[in-house]
Every structure is written in structure tokens, then in C-alpha cells.
Design a protein around this motif. Structure first.
Motif, PDB file in Angstrom:
ATOM      1  N   ARG A 156       0.849  -1.194   0.000  1.00  0.00           N
ATOM      2  CA  ARG A 156       0.000   0.000   0.000  1.00  0.00           C
ATOM      3  C   ARG A 156       0.884   1.244   0.000  1.00  0.00           C
ATOM      4  O   ARG A 156       1.735   1.414   0.871  1.00  0.00           O
ATOM      5  CB  ARG A 156      -0.876  -0.029   1.249  1.00  0.00           C
ATOM      6  CG  ARG A 156      -1.740   1.197   1.497  1.00  0.00           C
ATOM      7  CD  ARG A 156      -2.377   1.023   2.860  1.00  0.00           C
ATOM      8  NE  ARG A 156      -3.175   2.153   3.274  1.00  0.00           N
ATOM      9  CZ  ARG A 156      -3.306   2.533   4.544  1.00  0.00           C
ATOM     10  NH1 ARG A 156      -2.672   1.871   5.496  1.00  0.00           N
ATOM     11  NH2 ARG A 156      -4.076   3.550   4.861  1.00  0.00           N
ATOM     12  N   LEU A 157       0.694   2.105  -0.994  1.00  0.00           N
ATOM     13  CA  LEU A 157       1.448   3.356  -1.093  1.00  0.00           C
ATOM     14  C   LEU A 157       0.487   4.517  -0.862  1.00  0.00           C
ATOM     15  O   LEU A 157      -0.352   4.823  -1.713  1.00  0.00           O
ATOM     16  CB  LEU A 157       2.126   3.467  -2.456  1.00  0.00           C
ATOM     17  CG  LEU A 157       2.928   4.744  -2.745  1.00  0.00           C
ATOM     18  CD1 LEU A 157       3.963   5.016  -1.655  1.00  0.00           C
ATOM     19  CD2 LEU A 157       3.611   4.646  -4.111  1.00  0.00           C
ATOM     20  N   ILE A 158       0.588   5.131   0.317  1.00  0.00           N
ATOM     21  CA  ILE A 158      -0.298   6.238   0.675  1.00  0.00           C
ATOM     22  C   ILE A 158       0.154   7.513  -0.042  1.00  0.00           C
ATOM     23  O   ILE A 158       1.326   7.885  -0.006  1.00  0.00           O
ATOM     24  CB  ILE A 158      -0.293   6.478   2.197  1.00  0.00           C
ATOM     25  CG1 ILE A 158      -0.858   5.257   2.933  1.00  0.00           C
ATOM     26  CG2 ILE A 158      -1.106   7.729   2.556  1.00  0.00           C
ATOM     27  CD1 ILE A 158      -0.750   5.354   4.449  1.00  0.00           C
ATOM     28  N   VAL A 159      -0.790   8.165  -0.697  1.00  0.00           N
ATOM     29  CA  VAL A 159      -0.567   9.482  -1.293  1.00  0.00           C
ATOM     30  C   VAL A 159      -1.417  10.455  -0.486  1.00  0.00           C
ATOM     31  O   VAL A 159      -2.647  10.363  -0.505  1.00  0.00           O
ATOM     32  CB  VAL A 159      -0.974   9.517  -2.777  1.00  0.00           C
ATOM     33  CG1 VAL A 159      -0.859  10.939  -3.326  1.00  0.00           C
ATOM     34  CG2 VAL A 159      -0.119   8.557  -3.592  1.00  0.00           C
ATOM     35  N   PRO A 160      -0.808  11.386   0.251  1.00  0.00           N
ATOM     36  CA  PRO A 160      -1.589  12.227   1.166  1.00  0.00           C
ATOM     37  C   PRO A 160      -2.294  13.410   0.513  1.00  0.00           C
ATOM     38  O   PRO A 160      -2.520  14.432   1.160  1.00  0.00           O
ATOM     39  CB  PRO A 160      -0.526  12.690   2.172  1.00  0.00           C
ATOM     40  CG  PRO A 160       0.720  12.738   1.382  1.00  0.00           C
ATOM     41  CD  PRO A 160       0.637  11.611   0.389  1.00  0.00           C
ATOM     42  N   ASP A 214      -3.260   4.589  -2.314  1.00  0.00           N
ATOM     43  CA  ASP A 214      -4.309   4.950  -1.356  1.00  0.00           C
ATOM     44  C   ASP A 214      -4.256   6.460  -1.123  1.00  0.00           C
ATOM     45  O   ASP A 214      -3.370   6.956  -0.425  1.00  0.00           O
ATOM     46  CB  ASP A 214      -4.087   4.190  -0.046  1.00  0.00           C
ATOM     47  CG  ASP A 214      -5.193   4.433   0.975  1.00  0.00           C
ATOM     48  OD1 ASP A 214      -6.230   5.030   0.602  1.00  0.00           O
ATOM     49  OD2 ASP A 214      -5.024   4.015   2.143  1.00  0.00           O
ATOM     50  N   ASN A 215      -5.178   7.189  -1.730  1.00  0.00           N
ATOM     51  CA  ASN A 215      -5.221   8.646  -1.575  1.00  0.00           C
ATOM     52  C   ASN A 215      -5.893   9.012  -0.257  1.00  0.00           C
ATOM     53  O   ASN A 215      -7.054   8.667  -0.031  1.00  0.00           O
ATOM     54  CB  ASN A 215      -5.962   9.291  -2.737  1.00  0.00           C
ATOM     55  CG  ASN A 215      -5.253   9.107  -4.057  1.00  0.00           C
ATOM     56  OD1 ASN A 215      -5.539   8.164  -4.797  1.00  0.00           O
ATOM     57  ND2 ASN A 215      -4.320   9.983  -4.371  1.00  0.00           N
ATOM     58  N   VAL A 216      -5.153   9.699   0.616  1.00  0.00           N
ATOM     59  CA  VAL A 216      -5.663  10.105   1.932  1.00  0.00           C
ATOM     60  C   VAL A 216      -5.383  11.602   2.100  1.00  0.00           C
ATOM     61  O   VAL A 216      -4.405  11.997   2.732  1.00  0.00           O
ATOM     62  CB  VAL A 216      -5.008   9.300   3.066  1.00  0.00           C
ATOM     63  CG1 VAL A 216      -5.646   9.661   4.411  1.00  0.00           C
ATOM     64  CG2 VAL A 216      -5.109   7.803   2.816  1.00  0.00           C
ATOM     65  N   PRO A 217      -6.204  12.477   1.511  1.00  0.00           N
ATOM     66  CA  PRO A 217      -5.929  13.918   1.559  1.00  0.00           C
ATOM     67  C   PRO A 217      -6.360  14.557   2.876  1.00  0.00           C
ATOM     68  O   PRO A 217      -7.067  13.960   3.682  1.00  0.00           O
ATOM     69  CB  PRO A 217      -6.769  14.446   0.400  1.00  0.00           C
ATOM     70  CG  PRO A 217      -7.932  13.508   0.339  1.00  0.00           C
ATOM     71  CD  PRO A 217      -7.403  12.161   0.710  1.00  0.00           C
ATOM     72  N   GLY A 218      -5.918  15.800   3.057  1.00  0.00           N
ATOM     73  CA  GLY A 218      -6.360  16.584   4.204  1.00  0.00           C
ATOM     74  C   GLY A 218      -5.216  17.199   4.975  1.00  0.00           C
ATOM     75  O   GLY A 218      -4.147  16.602   5.107  1.00  0.00           O
ATOM     76  N   ALA A 219      -5.434  18.437   5.470  1.00  0.00           N
ATOM     77  CA  ALA A 219      -4.484  19.150   6.335  1.00  0.00           C
ATOM     78  C   ALA A 219      -3.094  19.235   5.719  1.00  0.00           C
ATOM     79  O   ALA A 219      -2.092  18.965   6.374  1.00  0.00           O
ATOM     80  CB  ALA A 219      -4.423  18.486   7.714  1.00  0.00           C
ATOM     81  N   SER A 242      -0.997  16.138   6.005  1.00  0.00           N
ATOM     82  CA  SER A 242      -0.659  15.631   7.333  1.00  0.00           C
ATOM     83  C   SER A 242      -1.472  14.411   7.746  1.00  0.00           C
ATOM     84  O   SER A 242      -0.977  13.548   8.479  1.00  0.00           O
ATOM     85  CB  SER A 242      -0.843  16.737   8.381  1.00  0.00           C
ATOM     86  OG  SER A 242       0.055  17.788   8.151  1.00  0.00           O
ATOM     87  N   ILE A 243      -2.717  14.321   7.288  1.00  0.00           N
ATOM     88  CA  ILE A 243      -3.560  13.180   7.674  1.00  0.00           C
ATOM     89  C   ILE A 243      -3.000  11.890   7.087  1.00  0.00           C
ATOM     90  O   ILE A 243      -2.845  10.870   7.784  1.00  0.00           O
ATOM     91  CB  ILE A 243      -5.011  13.409   7.233  1.00  0.00           C
ATOM     92  CG1 ILE A 243      -5.607  14.600   8.000  1.00  0.00           C
ATOM     93  CG2 ILE A 243      -5.853  12.152   7.446  1.00  0.00           C
ATOM     94  CD1 ILE A 243      -7.001  14.980   7.564  1.00  0.00           C
ATOM     95  N   GLY A 244      -2.684  11.906   5.810  1.00  0.00           N
ATOM     96  CA  GLY A 244      -2.115  10.719   5.183  1.00  0.00           C
ATOM     97  C   GLY A 244      -0.745  10.374   5.734  1.00  0.00           C
ATOM     98  O   GLY A 244      -0.413   9.206   5.927  1.00  0.00           O
ATOM     99  N   LEU A 273       1.595  18.766  15.143  1.00  0.00           N
ATOM    100  CA  LEU A 273       1.678  17.710  14.144  1.00  0.00           C
ATOM    101  C   LEU A 273       1.785  16.351  14.837  1.00  0.00           C
ATOM    102  O   LEU A 273       2.533  16.190  15.804  1.00  0.00           O
ATOM    103  CB  LEU A 273       2.899  17.939  13.249  1.00  0.00           C
ATOM    104  CG  LEU A 273       2.901  17.248  11.892  1.00  0.00           C
ATOM    105  CD1 LEU A 273       1.786  17.779  11.004  1.00  0.00           C
ATOM    106  CD2 LEU A 273       4.251  17.456  11.200  1.00  0.00           C
ATOM    107  N   ALA A 274       1.045  15.373  14.331  1.00  0.00           N
ATOM    108  CA  ALA A 274       0.967  14.064  14.991  1.00  0.00           C
ATOM    109  C   ALA A 274       2.052  13.088  14.547  1.00  0.00           C
ATOM    110  O   ALA A 274       1.986  11.911  14.855  1.00  0.00           O
ATOM    111  CB  ALA A 274      -0.415  13.448  14.738  1.00  0.00           C
ATOM    112  N   TYR A 275       3.051  13.578  13.831  1.00  0.00           N
ATOM    113  CA  TYR A 275       4.159  12.706  13.445  1.00  0.00           C
ATOM    114  C   TYR A 275       5.435  13.526  13.363  1.00  0.00           C
ATOM    115  O   TYR A 275       5.405  14.747  13.216  1.00  0.00           O
ATOM    116  CB  TYR A 275       3.890  12.031  12.087  1.00  0.00           C
ATOM    117  CG  TYR A 275       3.807  13.004  10.918  1.00  0.00           C
ATOM    118  CD1 TYR A 275       4.930  13.344  10.181  1.00  0.00           C
ATOM    119  CD2 TYR A 275       2.592  13.597  10.570  1.00  0.00           C
ATOM    120  CE1 TYR A 275       4.854  14.254   9.130  1.00  0.00           C
ATOM    121  CE2 TYR A 275       2.511  14.503   9.518  1.00  0.00           C
ATOM    122  CZ  TYR A 275       3.638  14.820   8.803  1.00  0.00           C
ATOM    123  OH  TYR A 275       3.566  15.721   7.765  1.00  0.00           O
TER     124      TYR A 275
END
Length: 334
Positions: free
Chosen positions: A40-44, A73-78, A81-83, A115-117
Motif C-alpha cells: 500500500r502506497l499512501i498518497v496524502p 491509497d489517496n488520503v488527503p487533508g491538512a 498531514s492526515i495521510g 503535528l501528529a508525526y
């Protein structure tokens, strides 16, 4: 006194040894079999942007070379930062990766106070994929043919020259603020919701300048609808060989100026080094393919194959570069 021992030839001992042998063999097989399932390759960010396009170009080749699907896996937002947080908190087994970029790995830590990371502590660098030079352009009505002219004009008319960006904290925003910081130029920031509307308003003369990624600007530069003054990369770019770098301008404070957008793959911290090494080798092989290079060129991107260690050094250096820029510019997320 005598002690009785259980011979190794008893059924129980043979069974125990057999289980141990199977466990050892199974562990070796698992290590050798990576990847044994889809990656799985997350794209934020949303589909269609540079991060997504680059991820799909590389992921398609990894699917072929590694024998397992690389699922985007597109995970947009902030601002990504969310992805990025989701990638940081994934199991460190090589089956979840993140397509990071200058925003998520170098700008956001200074932009978002909670920031959570942590881009250094929570990720293992895998591969630097590409860099996309930014180009400083002005509307034809602006009386500046060089960067030196532009800076002099901005100093002579404080706040009179407006520049657009794709939003607060965007690459176009931070790059121009960096230029302002080192040249002491005075410019007015006009944020837009994305790069496209900022380009549209520059063409209409609603803003006078823009410092953003080359792909969105090249057709208009070639058509004479905007004038290119400088590029942010350490060397001139192939698509605009006549346009000097910022560092070449001779403007005081610009020596060593570099503000390209960049993209790279990271994994959760603790991912086994042999898996990181395998992924790095496969990504670098993909970047060397003519088809991939052509797709990257279509995005104005230059492939940057290197080691995980070199990519990690880039991230650390960029964190140091952008923190004072964001503080001095008073940049806040939208």
C-alpha cells in the motif's frame, strides 16, 4: 546419585526439533519472499496532483518488478498531514509506504504546531523519487527583466507588487517567502485555493508575480503570456535553459538559494533494513526506465535516484531550511 536424561531420539524431542526447524525455515522464507502480499502506497493528496502521478508511475513499475500489486491509497487533508500520520503509524513491515514531499516532510513540522508525526523519528527514508523546480514569473506589465530588477522594484514600492500562491503554506507561498527573506524584498501575498486559479489571475494581471512549479507555467512562458525571471533549482532546467537560477542572479543573499519541490518514498520507522534496501533498489531501477522518465518529464520532474541515507540527509537539511522561513513569514495553515 544418578540423573536420567531424555534421549534426543525420543518422539517428543524429534517433534520439538522439527518444529524449531520449521519455524526457522519459515522465518527465512518470509524474509526471502518479500513482498508476499500487496504493498500500500499512501498518497496524502487527492488524485491527479504531482504526488499522485509520481506515485502511480513508480508504483506501476514496482508492481511489475516485485510481483505484487502496489495499491495507491489517496488520503488527503491538512496539507498532507492526515495521510502522513497514517503512514507513520502503520506496521513497520514494508507493506505500507508513504509518498512524501517537501510539504509533509519538511514544511508541515513548522507549519502545524501539533503535528501528529515526526518526519525524522517516525519514518525510515526509502527513496528520493524526483524534484520539480519552481519558476519565478511576472506579468508582462511588470517592469522587470531580471531577478535583480524585480527585487529592486519590490524594495522601491513596498507591498505594491502582489504575488499569488496555491494557498497558505503551499510550495508557491513558502518559496516566495524564502526569496523575500534572503533579498529583503517587500511583496503582498494573495492566497488561492490551488495553483490553477493563481495562474489564471496572473495571466489576467490581478497579481503580478508567482513562484511555483514549472509544469503549470511552461506553456504560458513559451507563449509570452508571462515572463520567467529565475528558477529555484541549483542549476538551470532543461525546459528553460535561458532562464538563470536564483543563485546566479548576483542579488545579495541569494548565494546557495535552492527551493525546489521534491518527492520521495518513506516507510514507518523500524522497517527492516533489508526491505528498505530492496525497495530503494527497485525504485531506482524504475526511475531509470525511459517510460518513467518521460512521465516524470511531463510533470516537469527530474528523477533523483540515490540511497536511503542521502534521502534522509535531504529531509534533515530541508527541515532546517524551512523552519526560519515559516517563522519569519508568519505563515499559518488555512
Amino acid at each position: 546419585m544418578t540423573f536420567s536424561t531424555l534421549p534426543l531420539t525420543t518422539p517428543l524431542s524429534r517433534r520439538s526439533l522439527g518444529l524449531l526447524a520449521l519455524a526457522a525455515a519459515g522465518g527465512t522464507a518470509r524474509a526471502q519472499a518479500y513482498p508476499a502480499k500487496p504493498i500500500r502506497l499512501i498518497v496524502p493528496f487527492t488524485p491527479g496532483g504531482s504526488s499522485d502521478i509520481l506515485a502511480r508511475a513508480v508504483g506501476q513499475e514496482l508492481t511489475k518488478s516485485m510481483g505484487q500489486p502496489v495499491v495507491i491509497d489517496n488520503v488527503p487533508g491538512a496539507g498532507g498531514s492526515i495521510g502522513a500520520e497514517r503512514g507513520a503509524k502503520a506496521p513497520a513491515d514494508g507493506y505500507t509506504l508513504l509518498m512524501g514531499h517537501i510539504g509533509t516532510l519538511a514544511v508541515n513540522p513548522s507549519l502545524y504546531p501539533k503535528l501528529a508525526y515526526d518526519p525524522v523519528k517516525d519514518f525510515a527514508p526509502v527513496a528520493w523519487v524526483a524534484r520539480v523546480p519552481n519558476v519565478l514569473v511576472v506579468h508582462p506589465s511588470v517592469q522587470a527583466n531580471t531577478l535583480a530588477d524585480f527585487v529592486a522594484l519590490a524594495r522601491a514600492q513596498p507591498g505594491r507588487i502582489a504575488y499569488g500562491s496555491g494557498g497558505n503554506g503551499s510550495a508557491a507561498h513558502t518559496t516566495m517567502e524564502y526569496l523575500k527573506l534572503v533579498t529583503k524584498a517587500s511583496l503582498l501575498h494573495i492566497p488561492y485555493r490551488g495553483t490553477a486559479p493563481s495562474v489564471t489571475d496572473l495571466l489576467a494581471g490581478q497579481v503580478q508575480a508567482l513562484f511555483t512549479g514549472a509544469p503549470a507555467l511552461l506553456p504560458h512562458i513559451k507563449a509570452g503570456r508571462m515572463r520567467a525571471l529565475a528558477v529555484s533549482s541549483p542549476r538551470r532546467i532543461r525546459s528553460l535553459p535561458e532562464v538563470p537560477t536564483v543563485a546566479e542572479s548576483g542579488v545579495p543573499g541569494t548565494k546557495g538559494f535552492e527551493a525546489d519541490q521534491w518527492y520521495g518514498i518513506v516507510a514507518p520507522a523500524g522497517t527492516p533494513p533489508d526491505i528498505v534496501r530492496t525497495l530503494n533498489e527497485q525504485v531506482n531501477k524504475a526511475l531509470a526506465l525511459p517510460d518513467v522518465a518521460a512521465r516524470l518529464a511531463g510533470e516537469g520532474a527530474e528523477p533523483t535516484p540515490t540511497t536511503p541515507q542521502a534521502f534522509g540527509a535531504l529531509i534533515a537539511a530541508e527541515l532546517q531550511r524551512w523552519a526560519p522561513v515559516i517563522k519569519a513569514g508568519g505563515i499559518k495553515p488555512e
